[in-house]
Design a protein around this motif. Structure first.
Motif, PDB file in Angstrom:
ATOM      1  N   GLU A   1      33.741 -64.398 -19.525  1.00 41.56           N
ATOM      2  CA  GLU A   1      34.309 -63.094 -19.818  1.00 41.56           C
ATOM      3  C   GLU A   1      34.579 -62.924 -21.320  1.00 41.56           C
ATOM      4  O   GLU A   1      34.429 -61.842 -21.874  1.00 41.56           O
ATOM      5  CB  GLU A   1      35.623 -62.983 -19.026  1.00 41.56           C
ATOM      6  CG  GLU A   1      36.269 -61.631 -18.993  1.00 41.56           C
ATOM      7  CD  GLU A   1      37.665 -61.761 -18.374  1.00 41.56           C
ATOM      8  OE1 GLU A   1      37.785 -62.401 -17.294  1.00 41.56           O
ATOM      9  OE2 GLU A   1      38.631 -61.242 -18.956  1.00 41.56           O
ATOM     10  N   LEU A   2      34.932 -64.029 -21.976  1.00 45.40           N
ATOM     11  CA  LEU A   2      35.227 -63.961 -23.403  1.00 45.40           C
ATOM     12  C   LEU A   2      33.961 -64.124 -24.254  1.00 45.40           C
ATOM     13  O   LEU A   2      34.034 -64.339 -25.454  1.00 45.40           O
ATOM     14  CB  LEU A   2      36.258 -65.031 -23.782  1.00 45.40           C
ATOM     15  CG  LEU A   2      37.657 -64.854 -23.176  1.00 45.40           C
ATOM     16  CD1 LEU A   2      38.563 -66.013 -23.557  1.00 45.40           C
ATOM     17  CD2 LEU A   2      38.283 -63.533 -23.631  1.00 45.40           C
ATOM     18  N   GLY A   3      32.816 -64.046 -23.633  1.00 43.40           N
ATOM     19  CA  GLY A   3      31.574 -64.107 -24.399  1.00 43.40           C
ATOM     20  C   GLY A   3      31.019 -65.503 -24.574  1.00 43.40           C
ATOM     21  O   GLY A   3      30.179 -65.748 -25.428  1.00 43.40           O
ATOM     22  N   GLY A   4      31.494 -66.413 -23.748  1.00 45.52           N
ATOM     23  CA  GLY A   4      31.044 -67.796 -23.883  1.00 45.52           C
ATOM     24  C   GLY A   4      30.098 -68.218 -22.784  1.00 45.52           C
ATOM     25  O   GLY A   4      29.232 -67.449 -22.372  1.00 45.52           O
ATOM     26  N   SER A   5      30.292 -69.435 -22.312  1.00 44.44           N
ATOM     27  CA  SER A   5      29.366 -69.978 -21.329  1.00 44.44           C
ATOM     28  C   SER A   5      30.098 -70.741 -20.234  1.00 44.44           C
ATOM     29  O   SER A   5      31.192 -71.271 -20.442  1.00 44.44           O
ATOM     30  CB  SER A   5      28.371 -70.918 -22.017  1.00 44.44           C
ATOM     31  OG  SER A   5      27.622 -71.610 -21.057  1.00 44.44           O
ATOM     32  N   LEU A   6      29.449 -70.821 -19.090  1.00 43.75           N
ATOM     33  CA  LEU A   6      29.972 -71.567 -17.951  1.00 43.75           C
ATOM     34  C   LEU A   6      30.022 -73.060 -18.214  1.00 43.75           C
ATOM     35  O   LEU A   6      30.784 -73.784 -17.591  1.00 43.75           O
ATOM     36  CB  LEU A   6      29.048 -71.369 -16.743  1.00 43.75           C
ATOM     37  CG  LEU A   6      29.167 -70.098 -15.936  1.00 43.75           C
ATOM     38  CD1 LEU A   6      28.048 -70.077 -14.912  1.00 43.75           C
ATOM     39  CD2 LEU A   6      30.525 -70.023 -15.248  1.00 43.75           C
ATOM     40  N   SER A   7      29.146 -73.513 -19.102  1.00 48.22           N
ATOM     41  CA  SER A   7      29.116 -74.945 -19.333  1.00 48.22           C
ATOM     42  C   SER A   7      28.585 -75.268 -20.720  1.00 48.22           C
ATOM     43  O   SER A   7      27.596 -74.698 -21.169  1.00 48.22           O
ATOM     44  CB  SER A   7      28.232 -75.639 -18.283  1.00 48.22           C
ATOM     45  OG  SER A   7      28.110 -77.015 -18.597  1.00 48.22           O
ATOM     46  N   GLY A   8      29.274 -76.167 -21.395  1.00 50.93           N
ATOM     47  CA  GLY A   8      28.847 -76.585 -22.723  1.00 50.93           C
ATOM     48  C   GLY A   8      28.099 -77.895 -22.691  1.00 50.93           C
ATOM     49  O   GLY A   8      27.304 -78.179 -23.570  1.00 50.93           O
ATOM     50  N   GLU A   9      28.388 -78.710 -21.676  1.00 49.22           N
ATOM     51  CA  GLU A   9      27.702 -79.997 -21.626  1.00 49.22           C
ATOM     52  C   GLU A   9      27.638 -80.634 -20.253  1.00 49.22           C
ATOM     53  O   GLU A   9      26.799 -81.496 -20.025  1.00 49.22           O
ATOM     54  CB  GLU A   9      28.309 -80.979 -22.639  1.00 49.22           C
ATOM     55  CG  GLU A   9      29.826 -81.120 -22.540  1.00 49.22           C
ATOM     56  CD  GLU A   9      30.415 -81.914 -23.716  1.00 49.22           C
ATOM     57  OE1 GLU A   9      29.660 -82.186 -24.659  1.00 49.22           O
ATOM     58  OE2 GLU A   9      31.600 -82.237 -23.676  1.00 49.22           O
ATOM     59  N   HIS A  10      28.483 -80.258 -19.329  1.00 52.98           N
ATOM     60  CA  HIS A  10      28.448 -80.939 -18.034  1.00 52.98           C
ATOM     61  C   HIS A  10      27.360 -80.409 -17.115  1.00 52.98           C
ATOM     62  O   HIS A  10      26.984 -81.063 -16.146  1.00 52.98           O
ATOM     63  CB  HIS A  10      29.805 -80.839 -17.337  1.00 52.98           C
ATOM     64  CG  HIS A  10      30.893 -81.539 -18.081  1.00 52.98           C
ATOM     65  ND1 HIS A  10      32.205 -81.456 -17.737  1.00 52.98           N
ATOM     66  CD2 HIS A  10      30.841 -82.336 -19.176  1.00 52.98           C
ATOM     67  CE1 HIS A  10      32.936 -82.172 -18.584  1.00 52.98           C
ATOM     68  NE2 HIS A  10      32.122 -82.703 -19.461  1.00 52.98           N
ATOM     69  N   GLY A  11      26.877 -79.232 -17.410  1.00 56.45           N
ATOM     70  CA  GLY A  11      25.799 -78.673 -16.606  1.00 56.45           C
ATOM     71  C   GLY A  11      26.309 -77.826 -15.453  1.00 56.45           C
ATOM     72  O   GLY A  11      27.520 -77.751 -15.179  1.00 56.45           O
ATOM     73  N   ILE A  12      25.374 -77.195 -14.792  1.00 61.72           N
ATOM     74  CA  ILE A  12      25.693 -76.300 -13.689  1.00 61.72           C
ATOM     75  C   ILE A  12      25.701 -77.074 -12.369  1.00 61.72           C
ATOM     76  O   ILE A  12      26.645 -76.999 -11.595  1.00 61.72           O
ATOM     77  CB  ILE A  12      24.661 -75.156 -13.634  1.00 61.72           C
ATOM     78  CG1 ILE A  12      24.699 -74.344 -14.933  1.00 61.72           C
ATOM     79  CG2 ILE A  12      24.917 -74.249 -12.419  1.00 61.72           C
ATOM     80  CD1 ILE A  12      26.031 -73.724 -15.277  1.00 61.72           C
ATOM     81  N   GLY A  13      24.649 -77.844 -12.172  1.00 61.43           N
ATOM     82  CA  GLY A  13      24.576 -78.726 -11.012  1.00 61.43           C
ATOM     83  C   GLY A  13      24.825 -78.021  -9.708  1.00 61.43           C
ATOM     84  O   GLY A  13      24.364 -76.901  -9.468  1.00 61.43           O
ATOM     85  N   THR A  14      25.595 -78.704  -8.867  1.00 66.31           N
ATOM     86  CA  THR A  14      25.996 -78.139  -7.592  1.00 66.31           C
ATOM     87  C   THR A  14      27.242 -77.280  -7.794  1.00 66.31           C
ATOM     88  O   THR A  14      27.414 -76.234  -7.189  1.00 66.31           O
ATOM     89  CB  THR A  14      26.372 -79.276  -6.611  1.00 66.31           C
ATOM     90  OG1 THR A  14      25.251 -80.159  -6.508  1.00 66.31           O
ATOM     91  CG2 THR A  14      26.736 -78.743  -5.251  1.00 66.31           C
ATOM     92  N   ASP A  15      28.080 -77.775  -8.698  1.00 64.64           N
ATOM     93  CA  ASP A  15      29.415 -77.244  -8.846  1.00 64.64           C
ATOM     94  C   ASP A  15      29.449 -75.766  -9.233  1.00 64.64           C
ATOM     95  O   ASP A  15      30.258 -75.009  -8.713  1.00 64.64           O
ATOM     96  CB  ASP A  15      30.138 -78.075  -9.914  1.00 64.64           C
ATOM     97  CG  ASP A  15      31.634 -77.825  -9.912  1.00 64.64           C
ATOM     98  OD1 ASP A  15      32.174 -77.604  -8.820  1.00 64.64           O
ATOM     99  OD2 ASP A  15      32.239 -77.840 -10.995  1.00 64.64           O
TER     100      ASP A  15
END
Lengths: 377, 485, 442
Positions: free
Chosen positions: B408-422
């Motif tokens: 929402e603040l213009g960033g990302s869901l993940s910076g390094e752990h990845g999307i994976g299953t979670d």
């Protein structure tokens, strides 16, 4: 032969419409500084120019990122960013010729300072692309660190107008260095390779290390206070620090060699871009020179990336590819005279089937950039 | 539960040797999760190849029988990227851990995927070289896993991520064919498929050989640990450093709770009770490094730094980093359970996101510890809870909300752990239908049968519920191989 | 509905300790068996996972759990590397007795283990064995005997184990095997400490000279040393192998022997003995008659290097000019956290240059009785350790555990063709330095 319709969209919506509302083959063009690179484009029904798709979308100096429309010339973008002490850290030779940021990405172009800052693929953190059917999709984001989803900006880095139109790019920025200095070390390519090795093993951390015009150019960036002392270790009878004007001239001369003689009629020369392990580059360039009459050599002795100018003869170019591939390298033909039929590419990479499959998925009718990867796909 | 037919099983036995195929249930269970234990699936088989050829041969058996496979490195991932698929096989790459070459002249190393990140640097160190990306789990995590996740680390602000350091990959594709992506230099022959593969979380194939660039060990490294009276003050220091044209090798921030945990684990010399601590590291040519370090110290002091500890030697520097890098796992010492979150915001919105996180935690009565890569806006809020007190669902919800707040603040869901299953089901928060569909098409191009780590990275209707929009039948479904229930 | 635990109710691994593991995997690279086999089940994380499943009743004690716990060397490198503070040592020591009690071993395995435990903890039996060993080692020089040994070694797992035992036998002087220290050794000059010395079983028979050196060094540094005559095995091997009952009996006997002595510290020069004696408090915590006594005893136990590192050196040192690799015995480094002190003590010797070998945290494969019951894995680890040590080009290798000394001797010798590398206990180097003699390298 049909006369191509030239479309020059000024917005994302217009660009999408340009693709969605047309049928037939499409050639994407920017400033035209690399129009004669890679495979020769087949005649297209539509020429889609990005030159009106320009301007900064958002620049937040504190975040050191900028979002920009792809048709923006990098030279102009950097002039604007310089006001904030920032820049897109790419010094590809074409930048000064007015190349657009989208064009530089699509051609995977890079300059000497890729040694430290990487290629544009390392600086692009997000992209908006448009598929042949007008679908608009985004990849990456506006933050430097981001691993959400596939990094599809990579897919258009080096796509040469195939696969998708690059409409917008988000780039990470670097601070402008406080000072930049260049030392010129006169020497043969072979001797300079040794010298470059020593420079790289030293703590100097050069931002560029290129051989051209009979000398090794070592560029250092840093603070005005520390730079002279760092340079001092390099100086000697055959090595001299260039003053500001000389420095500019030396790198301009280097860029001119990379750009080559251009695709003018009656200039029967073509530019070959060569990549090989740094330790193998001097030898392969020596072979290209002695066997095939290569001239205009630039050799990135730290990056392993160089350019040579060759007779624009299909057999010569084919042999040149062969020599470069022989040492595990890669090569691509850049600018050459109109009508030159020399092979742009060497043997197909092992992943060519994947590339074809990607094209089949993204552009199943092969509308975009036909001919650029001839004869691979 | 094993639904792998006998012919396929014999195929695996043939290419690997039966002793390298795990099929008993108890042993299979030790592979049922990776570093994110909230998700568990028992695989049908675990395969333990020793060579790239065996990996390719095993994948060919999978392709022949339509068996899904999940590649697994050290199993340290925090997004469930190596979560097995029931009825599928896990291909462990832990026996492919040879350093195949270190070339000090061309400054590169060629590695099997099971080599740990730290081993690369150990192998390069005799030549005065090192491998730059350094995720906190670097002593354990493997280069294969780093490739899959495009791992970063504390020093990626200056040096970038795995993608910036990998030159070439040998990859086993879903049909068992072996291709090379990238090459000896950064020159590309067409689109950068290497770059697409990096960070694809095992969904496009299995990397069996990785060529990485090595950098010269910097002449000087200076590290300081500074305490601040508030998170905001520490945040301003970061902004001022960046605005000053300095690109530090690393800028890390920890808050009170994270400091408490790290100190409990490794006694690294952090000050207990301070609201925020910054670790700033500069490196480079000695004089440049010295000049910039003086400026950083001045900036810290200008913002009311309450203690400035400068590492006097390599040992003190290591201690500071030990504290920082052990922080995640160490949180176990101050809370019975916790979720590690990984989100990114534009650096300029750090203070805002932290105060929002604080409020969100307070609202649901849970503590949140913060460890983050302040230089690049990558947050790791650790939501502390007690499962035995029935706080799990609340904590999970808070953690997911924090990630979505970052978007929402213009960033990302993940910076390094990845999307994976979670986070697969959160992807539509960050990407549109069209964006995701494009990713899906690329996935199909690499793996038309959907055999490679299915269910990860991209949201699937099965996991996340039906989404509006056109449904593309799975190729296996279209081919009548599978049917939807 | 949860199923009952597979463990019996007598001191099962506690749920709290199992739950401390967050599955981060930081233990993997330091685990010797994981390094060898690259299997999750043979990593600390995997073993804890199996324990946890058994505790939840989802798997039984036999099969996977039993095999993978058996394969653990108990080196405790994972304890050192765990950022979450998981007490794998406690978990292992809870699980091993459970398995010993509840899972029957094959006949040959049982017999072999019985032989080991009938021999090693018993000083007199070891003395006899040493005597036979002396004769045997002389006989081994004869070609016929060597052929026989080779044949035996080629006859399967049990014989492989016997061959492993044979290969480890150190050269022993009969005089040493039967020698004993005096009951009291006065301090040189003013006494700064009064200490009691555990002479050990294997140590005293096979490495009696280490005990002699220890007593001399302590005395030279101002310690009055008491050596109780009727001391027995401390029970370390049994404790670490899950033979809980006999370990408890030995612990009680050792406590009873030492607790009445008016000393500042009870000293051992053996890593394994130190770690087990420091654990008596936990081992006997449930026994009201012994809990306090055991805790008091454990609090007094010190490794010899801990005491030496505390004492400002008073005895003058002579130079020992040598590159020395100090090998961390797991039960000293990982189990007791004693890493800096032996190095500090060695640095007091002028001319001595300490060099570090690669993978210092990795076990040499000795691990109590491990190199006897799992000779293949132990040999692989031994060879790896030897290669790492050789790469550091030492003139001398020192380590503070008889098991490590035996294992390293075997593997440093096995890479023959290379230079001979002498092995010693650190106190022997110190002793030589203080006495001004060349280190008596074996």
């Amino acid at each position: 032969m049909t006369i191509a319709t030239v479309l020059r969209p000024t917005s994302l919506a217009e660009a999408a419409a340009a693709l969605a509302d047309t049928t037939g083959s499409v050639r994407i063009v920017g400033a035209g500084t690399a129009a004669d690179w890679a495979g020769s484009p087949e005649p297209a029904d539509v020429v889609l120019s990005t030159t009106a798709l320009t301007g900064v979308i958002v620049h937040n100096p504190g975040d050191m990122t900028v979002a920009v429309r792809a048709g923006t010339p990098l030279r102009e973008l950097n002039a604007m960013l310089a006001v904030h002490g920032q820049r897109v850290a790419s010094d590809a030779a074409r930048v000064d010729l007015g190349a657009t940021i989208g064009g530089l990405v699509a051609t995977a172009d890079a300059g000497p300072s890729a040694l430290v800052y990487g290629c544009l693929r390392d600086l692009v953190i997000g992209a908006t692309v448009m598929l042949a059917d007008g679908t608009v999709a985004r990849t990456g984001g506006h933050v430097i660190k981001n691993v959400a989803g596939y990094d599809l900006a990579k897919l258009v880095h080096g796509c040469h107008g195939t696969l998708a139109l690059i409409a917008e790019l988000v780039l990470r920025l670097h601070p402008l260095p406080g000072a930049t200095s260049t030392v010129r070390l006169i020497g043969s390519l072979a001797d300079s390779a040794e010298a470059a090795r020593a420079v790289l093993a030293s703590p100097l951390e050069p931002v560029a290390c290129e051989w051209s015009n009979g000398a090794l150019l070592v560029r250092l960036a840093g603070t005005p206070g520390a730079l002279p002392a760092r340079l001092a270790t390099l100086l000697g009878s055959a090595a001299r620090r260039l003053d500001a004007a000389e420095q500019e001239a030396a790198w301009a001369a280097h860029a001119a060699l990379v750009a080559g003689p251009g695709s003018r009629p009656h200039v029967d020369r073509a530019v070959l871009r060569v990549g090989a392990r740094p330790s193998r580059l001097p030898a392969v360039i020596a072979e290209l020179t002695s066997e095939l009459g290569a001239t205009g050599v630039t050799a990135g002795l730290a990056t392993g990336v160089g350019t040579v100018t060759l007779p624009a003869d299909p057999d010569v170019v084919a042999r040149a590819h062969q020599l470069v591939y022989g040492v595990g390298g890669s090569s691509m033909l850049r600018s050459r005279p109109p009508g030159c039929v020399a092979p742009a590419w060497g043997p197909a990479p092992s992943a060519i089937e994947v590339l074809r499959a990607v094209q089949a998925e993204l552009d199943p009718r092969g509308r975009l950039g036909a001919g650029r990867f001839h004869p691979w796909m | 539960m094993t639904r792998i037919d006998a012919t396929a099983q014999r195929g695996f036995d043939r290419v690997l040797g039966a002793e390298n195929v795990i099929s008993d249930r108890a042993r299979l269970r030790s592979y049922e999760c990776d570093g994110l234990t909230g998700y568990r699936v028992i695989p049908a088989l675990v395969l333990l190849p020793r060579t790239a050829e065996q990996v390719a041969a095993a994948v060919r058996v999978c392709a022949e029988h339509g068996i899904t496979f999940v590649a697994r490195g050290a199993g340290t991932g925090l997004s469930g990227g190596a979560l097995p698929v029931a009825d599928g096989v896990v291909i462990s790459l832990q026996r492919l851990r040879r350093v195949l070459a270190v070339d000090p002249v061309d400054r590169l190393a060629v590695l099997e995927p099971g080599v740990t990140n730290l081993e690369i640097t150990k192998a390069a160190a005799p030549y005065g070289l090192y491998y730059a990306p350094d995720p906190s789990s670097q002593q354990v995590c493997t280069i294969g896993g780093n490739v899959a996740e495009n791992s970063g680390g504390a020093h990626c602000l200056k040096y970038g991520f795995t993608t910036n350091h990998v030159l070439a990959l040998e990859v086993v594709l879903a049909d068992g064919s072996v291709v090379t992506l990238g090459g000896d230099t950064t020159e590309q022959l067409g689109p950068d498929l290497r770059g697409v593969f990096l960070g694809s979380e095992g969904t496009l194939g299995i990397a069996t050989k990785v060529t990485v660039r090595l950098l010269r060990t910097p002449e000087a490294v200076r590290t300081l640990l500074a305490d601040f009276p508030s998170v905001a003050a520490a945040g301003e220091v970061v902004s001022d450093i960046i605005a000053g044209g300095i690109v530090p090798a690393a800028v890390e921030m920890m808050d009170t709770l994270a400091i408490e945990a790290a100190e409990a684990a490794v006694c690294a010399g952090y000050t207990l009770g301070v609201p925020a601590a910054l670790v700033v590291e500069l490196d480079g040519p000695a004089q440049e490094c010295h000049n910039q370090f003086e400026r950083v110290k001045a900036i810290c002091e200008a913002h009311g730094c309450t203690r400035l500890h400068i590492a006097a030697d390599a040992e003190e520097r290591a201690a500071i980093w030990r504290g920082r890098k052990s922080a995640f796992a160490a949180v176990g010492r101050i809370s019975p359970d916790y979720f590690v979150q990984d989100g990114v915001v534009p650096r300029t919105r750090l203070a805002e996101v932290l105060s929002r996180i604080g409020e969100m935690g307070e609202a649901v009565g849970l503590r949140v510890a913060n460890v983050f890569h302040a230089g690049d806006g990558n947050l790791h809020p650790l939501v502390l809870y007690d499962a035995s007190a029935g706080e799990t669902a609340r904590a999970e919800k808070l953690s997911a909300e924090i990630a979505e707040l970052c978007v929402e603040l213009g960033g990302s869901l993940s910076g390094e752990h990845g999307i994976g299953t979670d986070k697969a089901c959160s992807m539509p928060k960050m990407f549109s239908e069209a964006d995701l569909e494009l990713m899906g098409r690329v996935r199909d191009a690499f793996d038309p049968g959907g055999l490679c780590n299915p269910g990860k990275l991209l949201p699937t209707p099965r996991l996340c519920g039906e989404r509006p929009g056109k449904y593309r039948p799975h190729p296996l479904e279209a081919a009548g191989v599978i049917e939807r229930l | 509905m949860s199923t009952p635990s597979a463990f019996d109710p007598h001191r099962p691994p506690s749920r709290e300790l199992l739950d401390d593991c967050v599955h981060c995997g930081f233990c993997l690279p330091t685990c010797p068996t994981y390094q060898l086999w690259g299997e999750e089940m043979d990593s600390p994380r995997g073993r804890i996972y199996l324990m946890s499943l058994a505790e939840q009743g989802e798997i039984g004690l036999d099969g996977a759990l039993h095999e993978h716990i058996d394969a653990c060397l108990g080196c405790m490198a994972c304890v050192s590397s765990c950022p979450s503070g998981v007490r794998y040592d406690r978990l292992l020591e809870a699980v091993r007795p459970q398995l010993e009690r509840n899972v029957p071993r094959s006949r040959s395995d049982r017999l072999f283990r019985n032989v080991i435990f009938a021999l090693f903890p018993h000083r007199r039996r070891l003395q006899v064995a040493a005597a036979i060993g002396v004769v045997y080692q002389k006989l081994r020089g004869l070609p016929a005997m060597a052929r026989l040994t080779e044949r035996v070694a080629g006859m399967g797992a049990t014989f492989a184990r016997l061959a492993a035992l044979e290969a480890l036998l150190p050269p022993v002087r009969l005089r040493d095997a039967f020698a004993a220290l005096p009951e009291r050794i006065p301090a040189a000059g003013t006494a700064r400490r009064r200490v009691a010395l555990l002479t050990g079983c294997v140590q005293d028979v096979f490495f009696h000279q280490v005990n002699v050196a220890t007593a001399r060094v302590l005395a030279a540094e101002g310690c009055e040393v008491l050596v109780p005559r009727h001391q027995h095995c401390c029970g370390a091997l049994e404790l670490h192998s899950g033979r809980e009952l006999s370990a408890i009996a030995r612990a009680q006997r050792t406590i009873a022997t030492f607790e009445k002595l008016p000393v500042d510290a009870i000293i051992t020069n053996v890593a394994g003995c130190g770690s087990s004696m420091k654990q008596y408090g936990e081992l006997l915590a449930d026994d009201p008659a012994w809990a306090t006594r055991a805790a008091a005893f454990s609090a007094t136990v010190r490794d010899v290097h801990e005491v030496l590192a505390e004492l400002e050196p008073v005895a003058p040192r002579h130079p020992v000019r040598a590159r020395v690799v100090y090998h961390d015995a797991c039960h000293l480094g990982h189990a007791q956290g004693v890493r800096a002190q032996p190095r500090a003590v060695l640095r007091t010797v002028p001319g001595l240059r300490l060099v570090e070998a690669a993978e210092t945290e990795l076990c040499c494969g000795s691990a109590g009785i491990y190199n006897l019951v799992a000779p293949d894995a132990a040999a692989e680890l031994g060879a790896r350790k030897a290669a790492n040590i050789r790469a550091a080009h030492p003139d001398l290798v020192v380590t503070a555990n008889p098991g490590c000394l035996l294992q390293l001797r075997r593997h440093l010798a096995a890479t023959s063709g290379d230079a001979f590398v002498p092995l010693m206990h650190p106190v022997q180097v110190l002793d030589a330095s203080i006495r001004g003699t060349a280190p008596a390298m074996d």
